[in-house]
Design a protein around this motif. Structure first.
Motif, mmCIF file in Angstrom:
data_model
loop_
_atom_site.group_PDB
_atom_site.id
_atom_site.type_symbol
_atom_site.label_atom_id
_atom_site.label_comp_id
_atom_site.label_asym_id
_atom_site.label_seq_id
_atom_site.Cartn_x
_atom_site.Cartn_y
_atom_site.Cartn_z
ATOM 1 N N TYR A 191 0.827 -1.210 0.000
ATOM 2 C CA TYR A 191 0.000 0.000 0.000
ATOM 3 C C TYR A 191 0.858 1.257 0.000
ATOM 4 C CZ TYR A 191 -3.434 3.461 1.524
ATOM 5 O OH TYR A 191 -4.220 4.583 1.610
ATOM 6 N N LEU A 192 1.928 1.274 0.804
ATOM 7 C CA LEU A 192 2.822 2.434 0.831
ATOM 8 C C LEU A 192 3.497 2.640 -0.525
ATOM 9 C CD1 LEU A 192 4.527 2.069 4.327
ATOM 10 C CD2 LEU A 192 2.991 3.896 3.601
ATOM 11 N N ALA A 205 8.891 -0.667 -1.028
ATOM 12 C CA ALA A 205 9.074 -1.638 -2.108
ATOM 13 C C ALA A 205 10.137 -2.669 -1.739
ATOM 14 C CB ALA A 205 9.446 -0.911 -3.397
ATOM 15 N N ALA A 206 11.204 -2.215 -1.086
ATOM 16 C CA ALA A 206 12.251 -3.145 -0.641
ATOM 17 C C ALA A 206 11.695 -4.138 0.374
ATOM 18 C CB ALA A 206 13.421 -2.364 -0.053
ATOM 19 N N TYR A 207 10.811 -3.658 1.245
ATOM 20 C CA TYR A 207 10.229 -4.559 2.241
ATOM 21 C C TYR A 207 9.337 -5.602 1.563
ATOM 22 C CZ TYR A 207 8.064 -6.328 6.464
ATOM 23 O OH TYR A 207 7.637 -7.159 7.472
ATOM 24 N N VAL A 208 8.581 -5.207 0.550
ATOM 25 C CA VAL A 208 7.740 -6.167 -0.168
ATOM 26 C C VAL A 208 8.609 -7.284 -0.749
ATOM 27 C CG1 VAL A 208 6.167 -6.518 -2.119
ATOM 28 C CG2 VAL A 208 5.973 -4.458 -0.715
ATOM 29 N N ARG A 209 9.750 -6.911 -1.305
ATOM 30 C CA ARG A 209 10.630 -7.910 -1.911
ATOM 31 C C ARG A 209 11.182 -8.894 -0.882
ATOM 32 N NH1 ARG A 209 12.148 -3.161 -4.837
ATOM 33 N NH2 ARG A 209 14.016 -2.846 -3.537
ATOM 34 N N ILE A 285 6.517 -10.033 -7.752
ATOM 35 C CA ILE A 285 6.869 -9.799 -9.160
ATOM 36 C C ILE A 285 6.397 -8.421 -9.611
ATOM 37 C CG2 ILE A 285 6.445 -10.587 -11.521
ATOM 38 C CD1 ILE A 285 6.228 -13.437 -10.366
ATOM 39 N N ALA A 286 5.154 -8.055 -9.238
ATOM 40 C CA ALA A 286 4.620 -6.753 -9.641
ATOM 41 C C ALA A 286 5.429 -5.610 -9.039
ATOM 42 C CB ALA A 286 3.148 -6.643 -9.232
ATOM 43 N N ARG A 291 4.790 -2.060 -10.548
ATOM 44 C CA ARG A 291 3.343 -2.030 -10.828
ATOM 45 C C ARG A 291 2.599 -2.163 -9.497
ATOM 46 N NH1 ARG A 291 2.229 -3.279 -16.195
ATOM 47 N NH2 ARG A 291 0.119 -2.551 -15.662
ATOM 48 N N PRO A 292 2.600 -1.095 -8.688
ATOM 49 C CA PRO A 292 2.045 -1.201 -7.328
ATOM 50 C C PRO A 292 0.551 -1.507 -7.294
ATOM 51 C CG PRO A 292 2.521 1.083 -7.883
ATOM 52 C CD PRO A 292 3.128 0.251 -8.967
ATOM 53 N N GLY A 293 -0.206 -1.044 -8.296
ATOM 54 C CA GLY A 293 -1.635 -1.357 -8.317
ATOM 55 C C GLY A 293 -1.876 -2.842 -8.455
ATOM 56 N N ILE A 294 -1.160 -3.470 -9.372
ATOM 57 C CA ILE A 294 -1.284 -4.920 -9.543
ATOM 58 C C ILE A 294 -0.767 -5.640 -8.304
ATOM 59 C CG2 ILE A 294 -0.474 -6.891 -10.900
ATOM 60 C CD1 ILE A 294 -0.428 -5.070 -13.335
ATOM 61 N N ALA A 295 0.303 -5.103 -7.712
ATOM 62 C CA ALA A 295 0.850 -5.717 -6.496
ATOM 63 C C ALA A 295 -0.176 -5.703 -5.368
ATOM 64 C CB ALA A 295 2.121 -4.981 -6.071
#
Length: 383
Positions: A191-192, A205-209, A285-286, A291-295
């Motif tokens: 979300y961030l 984004a780094a945390y998502v990965r 992957i997104a 592609r944060p919306g798809i993520a």
């Protein structure tokens, strides 16, 4: 009116509604909890913390309606579950309540003074309001899968005979809690990445990965534990699905691998754990492809799959009893009356679409990113 839908199907519908409400809470309020829990990791300055907080500030209170709906549905549709849960998980739920109370106070008070210690205290309260509920809700689900130590007497009174909070913090319960925490913090980071700019977005984004693979790993580990070492509860003999709600009118036994039986008899249910793995993988992957919306959609799908996995694995169990298995509460014997379920169904069919429409409108109106420049242009903003 009472002949429109028979009792068995009403109970099944309300089981589905309960799942929808729990998933709605985990998806919608889950990213609020995740953002709050991530504050120390994604925001290193007061300006960055304000960016993160303002990304959820306008919507967090509206998202809590899903928690209210879920609790209300349990209270009205499954009163025996409500009574047993608040007996067995009383201290844990009290901790959740305290931290959830701190959350709105933190939002409202942190910007009243520019003092570093003042804001630091309320930021810590916000972090606690994100970490504690995320962890405790997972611990609760982990203990449900193991069975809760309660019994029911002949007057249908529930007696909890567990050892309190420390008993809930058993190895499998903690594993489920860590899975919940990883899942919701990853969702908050997604979300961030969708709603913020600058350094906060890059760290999110780094945390998502990192968080998405951890979520998948913990989910698979929990599934392996359930398959190999956690017995499941199963109804035996004749099952009455449309009789009065009396949990004592049945027989239950523990079976090795019992929580996997539904997947053998209903293969379509395997879609839930598959989504639980593919969702975080898709978010990973997104995010790599920016592609944060798809993520976000993928992350929400993964949450739905993980929550649904617990539900379909346990069906028709809602709260098994480790003390007296035959007193376990199920979809078929823990519900309110036929008339109550029917009246609630009509009300839900009227008001749930309104809530969805209102939520969609709010997010459309508040679309767009929050960045440091926005905070600097409006230094007296609430958050």
């Amino acid at each position: 009116m009472e002949t429109l839908i028979d009792y068995e199907h009403l109970r099944l519908i309300w089981w589905l509604f309960l799942g929808v409400l729990l998933i709605g809470f985990a998806v919608m309020d889950g990213f609020d909890l995740g953002v709050a829990a991530l504050l120390p990791l994604v925001a290193r300055t007061d300006l960055e913390r304000r960016v993160a907080i303002n990304s959820i500030g306008p919507v967090w209170d509206g998202n809590q309606v899903w928690l209210i709906l879920g609790a209300g549905a349990i209270f009205a549709a499954w009163p025996a579950i409500y009574a047993a849960a608040f007996s067995g998980f009383y201290i844990a739920l009290f901790l959740v309540l305290v931290t959830l109370i701190l959350r709105p106070v933190g939002f409202e008070f942190r910007n009243k003074f520019a003092d570093t210690r003042w804001r630091g205290f309320w930021d810590a309260a916000l972090v606690a309001g994100g970490v504690v509920p995320s962890l405790v809700f997972g611990v609760a689900f982990g203990n449900l899968l193991q069975g809760v130590p309660f019994r029911i007497d002949d007057d249908l009174r529930v007696f909890y005979e567990g050892g309190g909070l420390l008993e809930l913090l058993n190895p499998f319960g903690l594993l489920a809690g860590l899975l919940s925490l990883a899942m919701l913090t990853t969702h908050g980071a997604v979300y961030l990445a969708l709603k913020t700019d600058g350094a906060v977005r890059q760290r999110a984004a780094a945390y998502v990965r990192a968080g998405a693979p951890v979520t998948i790993l913990l989910f698979l580990l929990a599934g392996l534990w359930v398959a190999l070492g956690l017995p499941g509860y199963a109804l035996v003999g004749t099952v009455v699905t449309d009789g009065p709600s009396n949990p004592l009118f049945k027989q239950v036994e523990l079976r090795p691998g019992g929580w996997l039986a539904n997947y053998a008899s209903h293969p379509w249910m395997v879609a839930a754990p598959v989504l639980g793995v593919l969702g975080p993988a898709g978010a990973f992957i997104a995010t790599l492809k920016d592609r944060p919306g798809i993520a976000f959609i993928a992350s929400a799908t993964g949450i739905a799959g993980i929550v649904a996995t617990a539900g379909v694995s346990m069906f028709p169990m809602l709260m098994p009893s480790s003390l007296v298995p035959s007193a376990s509460l199920t979809v078929w014997d823990a519900s309110s009356s036929h008339r109550t379920l029917l009246v609630m169904l009509v009300a839900t069919l009227i008001f749930l679409p309104l809530i969805l429409a209102y939520t969609g409108l709010i997010f459309r109106v508040l679309r767009g990113r929050v960045g440091p420049a926005d905070i600097q242009r409006n230094p007296s903003s609430l958050y």
